[in-house]
Motif scaffolding. Structure first.
Motif, PDB file in Angstrom:
ATOM      1  N   GLY A   1       0.592  -1.064   0.078  1.00 22.91           N
ATOM      2  CA  GLY A   1       0.488   0.294  -0.385  1.00 22.91           C
ATOM      3  C   GLY A   1       0.969   1.439   0.042  1.00 22.91           C
ATOM      4  N   VAL A   2       2.303   1.390  -0.781  1.00 17.96           N
ATOM      5  CA  VAL A   2       3.111   2.441  -0.273  1.00 17.96           C
ATOM      6  C   VAL A   2       3.664   2.576  -1.850  1.00 17.96           C
ATOM      7  N   ASP A   3       3.456   3.978  -2.666  1.00 21.19           N
ATOM      8  CA  ASP A   3       3.688   4.238  -3.674  1.00 21.19           C
ATOM      9  C   ASP A   3       4.885   5.521  -3.587  1.00 21.19           C
ATOM     10  N   VAL A   4       5.581   4.767  -3.593  1.00 22.93           N
ATOM     11  CA  VAL A   4       6.668   6.619  -3.514  1.00 22.93           C
ATOM     12  C   VAL A   4       7.908   5.638  -5.338  1.00 22.93           C
ATOM     13  N   ARG A   5       7.382   6.564  -6.098  1.00 26.39           N
ATOM     14  CA  ARG A   5       7.812   6.824  -8.135  1.00 26.39           C
ATOM     15  C   ARG A   5       9.366   7.814  -7.993  1.00 26.39           C
ATOM     16  N   GLY A   6      10.287   7.336  -8.954  1.00 28.99           N
ATOM     17  CA  GLY A   6      11.067   7.848  -9.385  1.00 28.99           C
ATOM     18  C   GLY A   6      12.260   7.321  -8.493  1.00 28.99           C
ATOM     19  N   GLU A   7      12.902   8.295  -8.661  1.00 30.90           N
ATOM     20  CA  GLU A   7      14.663   8.484  -7.913  1.00 30.90           C
ATOM     21  C   GLU A   7      14.611   7.885  -6.621  1.00 30.90           C
ATOM     22  N   ALA A   8      13.784   8.892  -5.809  1.00 28.87           N
ATOM     23  CA  ALA A   8      13.568   8.114  -4.363  1.00 28.87           C
ATOM     24  C   ALA A   8      13.920   6.852  -3.515  1.00 28.87           C
ATOM     25  N   LEU A   9      12.821   6.294  -4.211  1.00 25.97           N
ATOM     26  CA  LEU A   9      13.197   4.917  -3.608  1.00 25.97           C
ATOM     27  C   LEU A   9      13.642   4.429  -5.164  1.00 25.97           C
ATOM     28  N   SER A  10      15.172   3.662  -4.883  1.00 31.31           N
ATOM     29  CA  SER A  10      16.057   3.153  -5.497  1.00 31.31           C
ATOM     30  C   SER A  10      16.114   1.556  -5.088  1.00 31.31           C
ATOM     31  N   VAL A  11      16.668   1.310  -3.584  1.00 33.53           N
ATOM     32  CA  VAL A  11      16.641   0.385  -3.540  1.00 33.53           C
ATOM     33  C   VAL A  11      15.268  -0.067  -2.084  1.00 33.53           C
ATOM     34  N   VAL A  12      14.695  -1.255  -2.665  1.00 35.08           N
ATOM     35  CA  VAL A  12      13.829  -2.496  -1.415  1.00 35.08           C
ATOM     36  C   VAL A  12      14.673  -3.258  -0.495  1.00 35.08           C
ATOM     37  N   ILE A  13      15.734  -3.288   0.129  1.00 29.32           N
ATOM     38  CA  ILE A  13      16.316  -4.474   0.954  1.00 29.32           C
ATOM     39  C   ILE A  13      15.301  -4.730   1.757  1.00 29.32           C
ATOM     40  N   ILE A  14      15.058  -6.285   2.823  1.00 30.84           N
ATOM     41  CA  ILE A  14      14.620  -7.387   2.668  1.00 30.84           C
ATOM     42  C   ILE A  14      15.075  -8.436   3.515  1.00 30.84           C
ATOM     43  N   ASP A  15      14.776  -8.441   4.993  1.00 35.71           N
ATOM     44  CA  ASP A  15      15.995  -8.908   5.463  1.00 35.71           C
ATOM     45  C   ASP A  15      15.786 -10.367   5.605  1.00 35.71           C
ATOM     46  N   LYS A  16      14.531 -11.063   5.513  1.00 39.41           N
ATOM     47  CA  LYS A  16      14.630 -12.493   5.848  1.00 39.41           C
ATOM     48  C   LYS A  16      13.186 -12.655   5.302  1.00 39.41           C
ATOM     49  N   LEU A  17      13.314 -13.644   5.104  1.00 40.81           N
ATOM     50  CA  LEU A  17      11.639 -14.511   4.048  1.00 40.81           C
ATOM     51  C   LEU A  17      10.402 -14.102   5.101  1.00 40.81           C
ATOM     52  N   PRO A  18       9.743 -13.908   4.613  1.00 41.42           N
ATOM     53  CA  PRO A  18       8.511 -13.520   5.768  1.00 41.42           C
ATOM     54  C   PRO A  18       7.308 -14.218   6.075  1.00 41.42           C
ATOM     55  N   PHE A  19       7.713 -15.240   7.037  1.00 39.79           N
ATOM     56  CA  PHE A  19       7.285 -16.718   7.145  1.00 39.79           C
ATOM     57  C   PHE A  19       6.037 -15.977   8.787  1.00 39.79           C
ATOM     58  N   ALA A  20       5.353 -16.695   8.684  1.00 40.31           N
ATOM     59  CA  ALA A  20       4.446 -16.103  10.139  1.00 40.31           C
ATOM     60  C   ALA A  20       5.291 -16.960  10.882  1.00 40.31           C
ATOM     61  N   PRO A  21       5.198 -16.762  11.931  1.00 44.38           N
ATOM     62  CA  PRO A  21       5.688 -16.873  13.000  1.00 44.38           C
ATOM     63  C   PRO A  21       5.385 -18.400  13.897  1.00 44.38           C
ATOM     64  N   PRO A  22       6.578 -19.207  13.825  1.00 40.14           N
ATOM     65  CA  PRO A  22       6.211 -20.264  14.319  1.00 40.14           C
ATOM     66  C   PRO A  22       4.635 -20.172  15.119  1.00 40.14           C
ATOM     67  N   ASP A  23       5.436 -19.104  16.368  1.00 39.23           N
ATOM     68  CA  ASP A  23       4.601 -19.376  17.921  1.00 39.23           C
ATOM     69  C   ASP A  23       3.185 -18.608  18.112  1.00 39.23           C
ATOM     70  N   ASP A  24       2.426 -18.629  16.163  1.00 39.68           N
ATOM     71  CA  ASP A  24       1.378 -17.522  15.824  1.00 39.68           C
ATOM     72  C   ASP A  24       0.703 -19.061  16.895  1.00 39.68           C
ATOM     73  N   PRO A  25      -0.770 -18.297  17.328  1.00 42.98           N
ATOM     74  CA  PRO A  25      -1.512 -19.793  17.869  1.00 42.98           C
ATOM     75  C   PRO A  25      -2.136 -19.879  16.374  1.00 42.98           C
ATOM     76  N   VAL A  26      -2.800 -18.905  15.309  1.00 46.18           N
ATOM     77  CA  VAL A  26      -3.775 -18.882  14.699  1.00 46.18           C
ATOM     78  C   VAL A  26      -2.879 -20.503  13.171  1.00 46.18           C
ATOM     79  N   LEU A  27      -2.214 -19.800  13.547  1.00 46.10           N
ATOM     80  CA  LEU A  27      -1.393 -20.835  12.487  1.00 46.10           C
ATOM     81  C   LEU A  27      -0.482 -21.957  12.896  1.00 46.10           C
ATOM     82  N   SER A  28       0.117 -21.956  14.053  1.00 46.89           N
ATOM     83  CA  SER A  28       0.221 -23.185  15.045  1.00 46.89           C
ATOM     84  C   SER A  28      -0.828 -24.498  14.126  1.00 46.89           C
ATOM     85  N   ALA A  29      -2.070 -23.889  14.903  1.00 45.73           N
ATOM     86  CA  ALA A  29      -3.776 -24.288  14.719  1.00 45.73           C
ATOM     87  C   ALA A  29      -4.259 -24.770  13.425  1.00 45.73           C
TER      88      ALA A  29
END
Length: 644
Positions: free
Chosen positions: A534-562
């Motif tokens: 939901g974020v839209d930044v066009r042009g040179e102001a945003l030239s790099v997107v860095i993601i620290d790790k793959l976004p797996f849902a946390p294993p201790d999430d109660p709904v995910l576990s169930a």
């Protein structure tokens, strides 16, 4: 509506090209519009993924407006809702020259309530001096506005505390008993929505209403020929909120606040009421003290095992029942007292139902906030509940987003939403990713679970930020990692003389941060969930997107576990069928921040070595746009040298 009439709108010298500045013909957009037109014509279900730049908004608006029937468009965010209503819909309607009427409907918390505004002004009890000042600004606004929509009042911040006191909730609205019922902004918005040909809502409002019959959508649905969900990847989570049952101690504190108002103004002589209110407040706050940390999500078994949980829960329930008993004796005196009594009864029933767990499809869990505790009962699946809406009567259902599929396979989404009969359509972005972008996975990164991982991320990120001159989003999968990355980058920037301004999610509102980011032109913004989509930044102001790790849902999430336990018990592979698709769809959202138009250039950097070392890694990067790929820092540096 013929295929030819749709083609004429989208062709190179067609209707849109003549009336809308900057319009350019895109094959993907036309194909998508034709598929949507077919679904509307035949009252079928269509799930459509369209890559960034396809122009999916026009692709669904054109056939929807040309068909002529009643259309409900539901968006994932209020920002997109406002954009659709204020800009895109009027532009397309004027280009097509079709006489359709358009309305926007939001949840009641977005509209000033005359009754509660008057109460707030009379009582004069405000959380701050700002709120005392804002109440007069809001009063002047209410006297002059036609809609009462708070988004029109820029001089009062959207997150100002005063809004809670001058808007209504489903719980404290007096309905037909209100002295201001005829002038009510909520009722006026509903009336316009009922009369309009096209109504723009958002997902929370849609599902709240379908379940609670509260906000006006339930009245709209029977007459709708077409329902379109934009940003449809959000639907499974949003639907889960409303097909389940939640209750919070904050609702008890709000009830106590409204009861205090009613007591002081309408029933001052009732001593028992004056005693019951603070007793409930104290019990609700004492229950919060059972839990040590904010931000934790506990399965019901862990919560029940906490020292003092059951005693505090039962005491809170008994104080709520005691208040309800007193309110019943006073209810006949005034509609406000009667409403407080009805709320206390309804809340007691919610707490009792959560405790007794009568529905096997619901997972019970507890979420702890700074000042409150929320008790959730979330469905393992929304497919059955949503399926009832899909099959209630013949109409077209369109689900569209830039992220619904895994390698063009929609089975995960279809199963979660109960869309067994849906057709699917997949259109890749028209952007030239091979020329415009580079996908970089650094070499020699440690395992994401190792203690040194965050420090390694920062070490790998630093030379990339030096090469790009800032202009980056650094997106983290958790708030904790976000804060660590920000702190480490701050040190490194000072040590290495890097002058790029460093922004952090939470320092101010998302809108303010994005405005600063765009204006600065060389900033680095470290964020978490708020900036993945939901974020839209066009042009040179945003030239790099860095993601620290793959976004797996946390294993201790109660709904995910169930859900994982349920899938495994059915003999399915929960990781491949549920956890991996979830990660891919979330990752695609984050990656989608980078290239927003045909002139953008940039680098996507994902630090997680599992993209290379795990067998499922290939499935993940093959689901991303067709970037040119590298593991060499020198390629990233060369990419940015080309800009100069």
């Amino acid at each position: 509506m013929s295929e030819q009439s749709i083609r004429q709108v989208f062709e190179k010298d067609g209707t849109l090209a003549k009336h809308i500045d900057g319009y350019s013909e895109r094959t993907q957009q036309l194909e998508m519009a034709l598929a949507i037109g077919d679904a509307i014509e035949n009252n079928t279900q269509l799930v459509a993924e369209a890559g960034t730049g396809t122009g999916k908004t026009f692709a669904y608006l054109v056939p929807a407006l040309l068909t002529g029937g009643k259309v409900i468009i539901s968006t994932g965010t209020k920002n997109l809702q406002d954009q659709l209503y204020s800009r895109d819909l009027p532009n397309v309607r004027d280009a097509l020259k079709v006489p359709v009427t358009v309305a926007m409907l939001k949840g009641r918390a977005n509209y000033v309530c005359h009754y509660h505004l008057e109460r707030a002004e009379q009582e004069g009890r405000f959380a701050s001096r700002e709120d005392a000042k804002y109440v007069h600004v809001i009063k002047t606004f209410a006297e002059n506005t036609k809609t009462g929509d708070k988004s029109e009042l820029n001089s009062v911040p959207e997150n100002a505390m005063i809004w809670a006191s001058v808007t209504s909730t489903r719980d404290n609205c007096l309905g037909g008993d209100c002295a201001y019922y005829k002038e009510c902004f909520v009722m006026e918005a509903r009336k316009k929505a009922l009369e309009a040909d096209v109504v723009v809502v958002n997902h929370h409002l849609f599902f709240a209403d379908v379940m609670l019959r509260d906000e006006g959508v339930a009245e709209l649905l029977p007459n709708a020929n077409t329902v379109i969900f934009d940003e449809a990847h959000q639907l499974p989570e949003v639907a889960g909120l409303f097909f389940g049952e939640d209750v919070s101690t904050s609702q008890l504190l709000e009830l106590a606040r409204d009861c205090t108002t009613a007591h002081l103004t309408l029933a001052k002589d009732c001593v028992a009421l004056g005693n019951a209110i603070p007793s409930l407040e104290k019990a609700a706050k004492d229950f919060r003290l059972v839990f040590a940390y904010e931000g934790s999500r506990l399965p019901v078994q862990k919560a029940l095992a906490l020292k003092g949980f059951e005693e505090a829960f039962d005491h809170m329930k008994s104080q709520l029942q005691a208040l309800a008993t007193v309110l019943e004796t006073q209810a006949a005196r005034d509609p406000l007292l009667e409403k407080c009594w009805q709320r206390s009864e309804a809340l007691y029933d919610l707490f009792r139902r959560w405790q007794t767990a009568e529905n096997n499809n619901l997972v019970r869990w507890v979420e702890v906030f700074t000042h409150s505790v929320q008790l959730h009962a979330t469905p393992l699946s929304v497919a059955e509940g949503f399926g009832k809406q899909l099959n209630a009567q013949p109409r077209a259902w369109i689900f569209t987003s830039a992220t619904l599929a895994v390698k063009s396979d929609f089975s995960h989404y279809l199963e979660r939403m109960g869309l067994q009969d849906a057709k699917t359509g997949y259109w890749e972005s028209p952007f030239n990713y091979q020329e415009q972008a580079l996908f970089y996975v650094p070499a020699e990164m440690p395992d994401p679970n190792s203690p040194s991982y965050t420090a390694s991320v920062v070490a790998a990120v630093l030379p990339v930020l030096q090469a790009s001159g800032g202009r980056a989003f650094v997106l983290s999968t958790s708030l904790r990692a976000m804060r660590e990355i920000h702190a480490l980058l701050k040190e490194e920037f000072i040590e290495n003389g890097i002058e790029s301004p460093l922004l952090l999610q939470g320092e101010s509102s998302r809108t303010e941060l994005l405005d600063r980011f765009r204006k600065l032109g060389n900033a680095v913004l470290v964020g978490s969930q708020s900036f993945w989509e939901g974020v839209d930044v066009r042009g040179e102001a945003l030239s790099v997107v860095i993601i620290d790790k793959l976004p797996f849902a946390p294993p201790d999430d109660p709904v995910l576990s169930a859900r994982v336990d349920k899938l495994n018990a059915e003999g399915k592979n929960a990781f491949m069928e549920y956890q991996l698709p979830y990660s891919v769809i979330t990752l695609k959202q984050g990656a989608g921040r980078l290239i927003r138009d045909e002139n953008d250039r940039g680098v996507l950097m994902i630090c997680d070595p599992r993209l290379i070392t795990k067998s499922y890694g290939k499935r993940i990067w093959q689901s991303l746009p067709p970037f040119k790929r590298t593991r060499m820092l020198a390629d990233v540096q060369a990419f940015f040298e080309k800009e100069v």
